[in-house]
Design a protein around this motif. Sequence first.
Motif, PDB file in Angstrom:
ATOM      1  N   ARG A 117       1.006  -1.193   0.387  1.00 31.95           N
ATOM      2  CA  ARG A 117      -0.071  -0.124   0.060  1.00 31.95           C
ATOM      3  C   ARG A 117       0.617   1.190  -0.150  1.00 31.95           C
ATOM      4  O   ARG A 117       0.773   2.010  -0.713  1.00 31.95           O
ATOM      5  CB  ARG A 117      -0.747  -0.521   1.120  1.00 31.95           C
ATOM      6  CG  ARG A 117      -2.349  -0.997   0.903  1.00 31.95           C
ATOM      7  CD  ARG A 117      -2.722  -0.649   2.098  1.00 31.95           C
ATOM      8  NE  ARG A 117      -4.364  -1.837   2.171  1.00 31.95           N
ATOM      9  CZ  ARG A 117      -5.389  -1.188   1.384  1.00 31.95           C
ATOM     10  NH1 ARG A 117      -5.305   0.280   1.318  1.00 31.95           N
ATOM     11  NH2 ARG A 117      -6.249  -2.055   1.774  1.00 31.95           N
ATOM     12  N   LYS A 118       1.719   1.552   0.655  1.00 30.05           N
ATOM     13  CA  LYS A 118       2.674   2.175   0.758  1.00 30.05           C
ATOM     14  C   LYS A 118       3.460   2.240  -0.642  1.00 30.05           C
ATOM     15  O   LYS A 118       3.728   3.673  -0.984  1.00 30.05           O
ATOM     16  CB  LYS A 118       3.614   2.390   1.702  1.00 30.05           C
ATOM     17  CG  LYS A 118       2.927   2.083   3.440  1.00 30.05           C
ATOM     18  CD  LYS A 118       4.936   2.025   3.892  1.00 30.05           C
ATOM     19  CE  LYS A 118       4.206   1.794   5.721  1.00 30.05           C
ATOM     20  NZ  LYS A 118       5.065   1.837   6.594  1.00 30.05           N
ATOM     21  N   ILE A 120       1.735   1.837  -3.444  1.00 28.89           N
ATOM     22  CA  ILE A 120       1.249   2.216  -4.422  1.00 28.89           C
ATOM     23  C   ILE A 120       0.913   3.558  -4.686  1.00 28.89           C
ATOM     24  O   ILE A 120       1.260   4.591  -5.170  1.00 28.89           O
ATOM     25  CB  ILE A 120      -0.568   0.831  -4.550  1.00 28.89           C
ATOM     26  CG1 ILE A 120       0.765  -0.250  -4.534  1.00 28.89           C
ATOM     27  CG2 ILE A 120      -1.022   2.040  -5.350  1.00 28.89           C
ATOM     28  CD1 ILE A 120       0.228  -0.175  -6.278  1.00 28.89           C
ATOM     29  N   ARG A 121       1.371   4.246  -2.793  1.00 29.61           N
ATOM     30  CA  ARG A 121      -0.001   5.449  -2.909  1.00 29.61           C
ATOM     31  C   ARG A 121       1.926   6.460  -2.561  1.00 29.61           C
ATOM     32  O   ARG A 121       1.712   7.926  -2.593  1.00 29.61           O
ATOM     33  CB  ARG A 121      -0.654   5.428  -1.778  1.00 29.61           C
ATOM     34  CG  ARG A 121      -1.547   5.157  -1.609  1.00 29.61           C
ATOM     35  CD  ARG A 121      -1.751   5.141   0.216  1.00 29.61           C
ATOM     36  NE  ARG A 121      -3.444   3.750   0.441  1.00 29.61           N
ATOM     37  CZ  ARG A 121      -3.353   3.745   0.972  1.00 29.61           C
ATOM     38  NH1 ARG A 121      -2.900   4.100   2.244  1.00 29.61           N
ATOM     39  NH2 ARG A 121      -4.831   3.315   0.835  1.00 29.61           N
ATOM     40  N   SER A 122       2.581   6.360  -3.293  1.00 33.51           N
ATOM     41  CA  SER A 122       4.188   6.850  -3.006  1.00 33.51           C
ATOM     42  C   SER A 122       4.464   7.299  -4.648  1.00 33.51           C
ATOM     43  O   SER A 122       3.406   6.826  -5.524  1.00 33.51           O
ATOM     44  CB  SER A 122       4.819   6.203  -2.397  1.00 33.51           C
ATOM     45  OG  SER A 122       5.693   5.077  -3.598  1.00 33.51           O
TER      46      SER A 122
END
Length: 122
Positions: A117-118, A120-122
């Motif tokens: 998740r980190k 993908i979000r960065s």
Amino acid sequence: MATIKEKGQINEATCEQERLAINDTLELLGGKWRLRIMRYLGSREQEHNTFKKMQREIGNISAKVLANELADLEQNMLITRTVMDSRPVTVRYAISTYGKTVLPLTENIAQWGLDHRKMIRS
């Protein structure tokens, strides 16, 4: 798929064993609910985990699906089902000693999911 031995050689027999082992694992633990149920029971060992409580707290799982998943997990000795001598009859579910061997896997999957998740979000 090939497994590389320490000497750098490919061992096809070991590769086939690993492929079959992965298939077995995915067959047993794959799907939407089984690892969630295992993680739920693993984190609530000291609680009285009844069917209705599990259905309510796991969330969005139908009674039929939960019943089927619990039956399969019990058949594979990953959880225990205890019928209490009470009125009305109460059934409690718990993770088995053997089922606890799955918990490190669930921890790794959860951590990988957080890391993903980190990413993908960065």
